[in-house]
Structure formats: C-alpha cells, structure tokens
Design an enzyme around this catalytic site. Structure first.
Site, short mmCIF file in Angstrom:
data_model
loop_
_atom_site.label_atom_id
_atom_site.label_comp_id
_atom_site.label_asym_id
_atom_site.label_seq_id
_atom_site.Cartn_x
_atom_site.Cartn_y
_atom_site.Cartn_z
N SER A 9 11.89 -50.28 -12.33
CA SER A 9 11.43 -49.10 -13.07
C SER A 9 9.92 -48.97 -12.91
O SER A 9 9.17 -49.84 -13.34
CB SER A 9 11.79 -49.25 -14.55
OG SER A 9 11.05 -48.30 -15.30
N HIS A 34 14.00 -46.70 -10.12
CA HIS A 34 14.24 -46.10 -11.44
C HIS A 34 12.97 -45.38 -11.91
O HIS A 34 11.89 -45.97 -11.97
CB HIS A 34 14.63 -47.22 -12.41
CG HIS A 34 15.04 -46.74 -13.76
ND1 HIS A 34 16.35 -46.43 -14.08
CD2 HIS A 34 14.33 -46.53 -14.90
CE1 HIS A 34 16.43 -46.06 -15.33
NE2 HIS A 34 15.21 -46.10 -15.86
N ASP A 36 11.29 -43.08 -14.91
CA ASP A 36 11.42 -42.69 -16.31
C ASP A 36 10.64 -41.42 -16.61
O ASP A 36 9.41 -41.41 -16.51
CB ASP A 36 10.91 -43.82 -17.21
CG ASP A 36 11.85 -45.01 -17.20
OD1 ASP A 36 13.05 -44.81 -17.44
OD2 ASP A 36 11.38 -46.14 -16.95
N MET A 38 9.59 -38.87 -19.47
CA MET A 38 9.49 -38.80 -20.94
C MET A 38 8.66 -37.59 -21.35
O MET A 38 7.67 -37.28 -20.70
CB MET A 38 8.84 -40.06 -21.48
CG MET A 38 9.54 -41.35 -21.07
SD MET A 38 8.81 -42.76 -21.88
CE MET A 38 9.69 -44.09 -21.05
N HIS A 67 15.72 -41.02 -14.81
CA HIS A 67 16.18 -41.20 -16.18
C HIS A 67 15.44 -40.20 -17.07
O HIS A 67 14.26 -40.39 -17.35
CB HIS A 67 15.90 -42.66 -16.58
CG HIS A 67 16.27 -43.02 -17.97
ND1 HIS A 67 15.92 -44.23 -18.54
CD2 HIS A 67 16.99 -42.36 -18.92
CE1 HIS A 67 16.39 -44.30 -19.77
NE2 HIS A 67 17.04 -43.17 -20.03
N MET A 69 14.42 -38.76 -20.32
CA MET A 69 14.32 -38.98 -21.77
C MET A 69 13.57 -37.79 -22.34
O MET A 69 12.43 -37.88 -22.78
CB MET A 69 13.59 -40.31 -22.05
CG MET A 69 14.46 -41.51 -21.74
SD MET A 69 13.49 -43.01 -21.51
CE MET A 69 13.06 -42.80 -19.80
N MET A 140 21.14 -48.24 -22.90
CA MET A 140 19.78 -48.66 -23.25
C MET A 140 19.84 -49.95 -24.06
O MET A 140 20.56 -50.04 -25.06
CB MET A 140 19.08 -47.59 -24.10
CG MET A 140 18.66 -46.32 -23.36
SD MET A 140 17.66 -46.59 -21.89
CE MET A 140 16.22 -47.43 -22.56
N GLY A 147 7.84 -49.61 -21.65
CA GLY A 147 8.25 -50.82 -20.94
C GLY A 147 7.82 -52.04 -21.74
O GLY A 147 7.07 -51.94 -22.72
N ASP A 173 19.28 -50.86 -19.12
CA ASP A 173 17.86 -50.55 -18.99
C ASP A 173 17.10 -51.04 -20.22
O ASP A 173 17.35 -50.57 -21.33
CB ASP A 173 17.73 -49.02 -18.84
CG ASP A 173 16.31 -48.56 -18.60
OD1 ASP A 173 15.44 -49.39 -18.33
OD2 ASP A 173 16.10 -47.33 -18.67
C1 DX5 Z 1 12.25 -47.55 -21.39
C2 DX5 Z 1 12.56 -47.19 -19.97
C3 DX5 Z 1 12.80 -48.35 -19.09
C4 DX5 Z 1 11.61 -49.27 -18.96
C5 DX5 Z 1 12.14 -50.67 -18.82
O1 DX5 Z 1 12.29 -46.42 -22.18
O2 DX5 Z 1 13.70 -46.35 -19.89
O3 DX5 Z 1 13.26 -47.97 -17.81
O4 DX5 Z 1 10.79 -48.99 -17.87
O5 DX5 Z 1 11.06 -51.53 -18.79
P1 DX5 Z 1 11.22 -53.08 -19.09
O6 DX5 Z 1 12.10 -53.63 -18.03
O7 DX5 Z 1 9.82 -53.57 -19.04
O8 DX5 Z 1 11.83 -53.19 -20.47
ZN ZN Z 2 14.64 -46.02 -17.89
#
Ligand code: DX5
Ligand code: ZN
Length: 214
Positions: A9, A34, A36, A38, A67, A69, A140, A147, A173
């Site tokens: 990610s 991956h 993200d 947001m 992904h 969000m 999730m 992260g 994830d």
């Molecule tokens: C969190 C994200 C994840 C995140 C995971 O909202 O959707 O993809 O990057 O990061 P780690 O592996 O550090 O938890």
């Molecule tokens: Zn993610």
C-alpha cells in the site's frame, strides 16, 4: 485454491519519490499495487486523486488495486477506471444496494474487478446479499484512514466466516506484518495489503517474502 498475492500500500511510501518507491516494491516481488483514495469525509484523511493513479499507470506493470474510501463512490467509478484501475473497491458503508448494483454493472462492462470492503465495526451480514456480484471482498483490519495502525484481531473471525461461504479472493488491509500474516492466511485470506511493514522495512523483498510465506 486462491493464489496468495501481496499488495504493498503506497500510503506508507515516500511521496517525494513515488515512482522510485513503486519500482522498488515491484522489483521486490509485489503482485499488486494497493492505492488508498481518501476524501476527508468518509475517513479523516485526504490522499490520492485520479491524476496520480493515471500517472502511476504509466510507470508500472503491476495491476492497480484502488481502494476508494470516499463518500458517494458511484460518482467516481468511471474516472478511476479511466485512470487505469484494474481492481476497484468501494465501502459497503458508503453505498445503497441500488448503487451497488449499478457500480457492479459499470465495472463488469469495463473489465475492472469489483471489490466490496467493510470496516472492522461492520458485520459480515451487511455484505452477504452483494457477494454474488463482487469479484473480491476486502476486509479492513484497522479503521480506515491511516497507515501504521495495529491489526484488530476480530478480523480473523470475519475472514474465517467469509471463507466458509465465499470462494473468490479475500483481501485483508491494515496492520499486517510478519507476526500476524500466517494467521490471516490460515483464516482464509489470500490477498494481503500491507503499507508500513513493506515500505518501512530495510529490505522490501524480505518483508514481502515474510508475509507471503506466513
Ligand atoms: C488504511 C489503508 C491501508 C493502509 C495499510 O486506511 O486502507 O491500505 O495503507 O497500512 P498498514 O499496513 O501500515 O496498516
Ligand atoms: Zn487500503
């Protein structure tokens, strides 16, 4: 048997040299990338828009696992598909069942894989009806937004329950590392999205191998 895939990610990458960071995990054996997205509404953080996805598309051969969000994801499906997404995930918390059906048709037509995701606090029951329409489920294992959070162990039960009724890909994830990967794979997941564990590791190849081999 579902193939195990590791999806670094990029949320934990160094964005001042994102292209190099992506090349680094690609060379280290990543199977997917991956990404993200947001919006500061569904989650308390703002990250990446479609322009970045389309620029990433030009510099890697890895399939892009995007992904979303974001609130009202239906509005952005075509935009992120045009940007080069190979897999698009929306959150069950952000869509009605009629919106889900529409998104599913849109993605099928475009040949983009459709994933549904659920937050740690959302019961599996909420996605049961949509399962025949999706290509994969993303569970999730942290509350989305950042992260580097700790894996929430109740995700394991959800993975096991889902695997008993769902044969396609199950992605997990959040908070994945070498200490919990084995349990996550044994529970029935086969796609591991991991940010900080891979990008902050001294050797991304070793980190990827460690979680792939449980
Ligand atoms: C969190 C994200 C994840 C995140 C995971 O909202 O959707 O993809 O990057 O990061 P780690 O592996 O550090 O938890
Ligand atoms: Zn993610």
């Amino acid at each position: 048997m579902n193939i195990i895939k590791i999806a670094p990610s990029i949320l934990s990458a160094d964005f001042s040299c994102l292209g190099n960071e992506i090349k680094r995990v690609e060379a280290a054996g990543a199977d997917l990338l991956h990404i993200d997205v947001m919006d500061g509404h569904f989650v308390p953080n703002i990250t990446i828009g479609p322009q970045v996805v389309s620029d990433i598309r030009k510099i890697t051969r890895l399939p892009l696992d995007v992904h979303l969000m974001i609130k009202n994801p239906g509005k952005f499906i075509d935009i992120f598909a045009d940007a080069g997404s190979d897999m698009l995930t929306v959150h069950i918390e952000t869509v009605s069942s009629s919106q889900l059906s529409a998104i599913s048709c849109q993605l099928k037509k475009r040949g983009v894989k459709f994933g549904i995701s659920l937050n740690p606090g959302t019961p599996l029951a909420k996605i049961i009806k949509i399962l025949p329409k999706v290509d994969f489920v993303l569970i999730m294992s942290v509350n989305p937004g950042f992260g580097g959070q700790e894996f929430i162990p109740s995700a394991l039960k959800k993975i096991k329950q889902l695997r008993a009724i769902f044969e396609k890909d199950i992605s997990v994830d959040g908070g994945i590392n070498a200490l919990n990967a084995k349990k996550i794979l044994e529970a029935g997941a086969n796609i591991l999205a991991a940010g900080s564990y891979i990008f902050k590791a001294p050797d991304a190849k070793v980190a990827i191998e460690r979680i792939r081999n449980g």
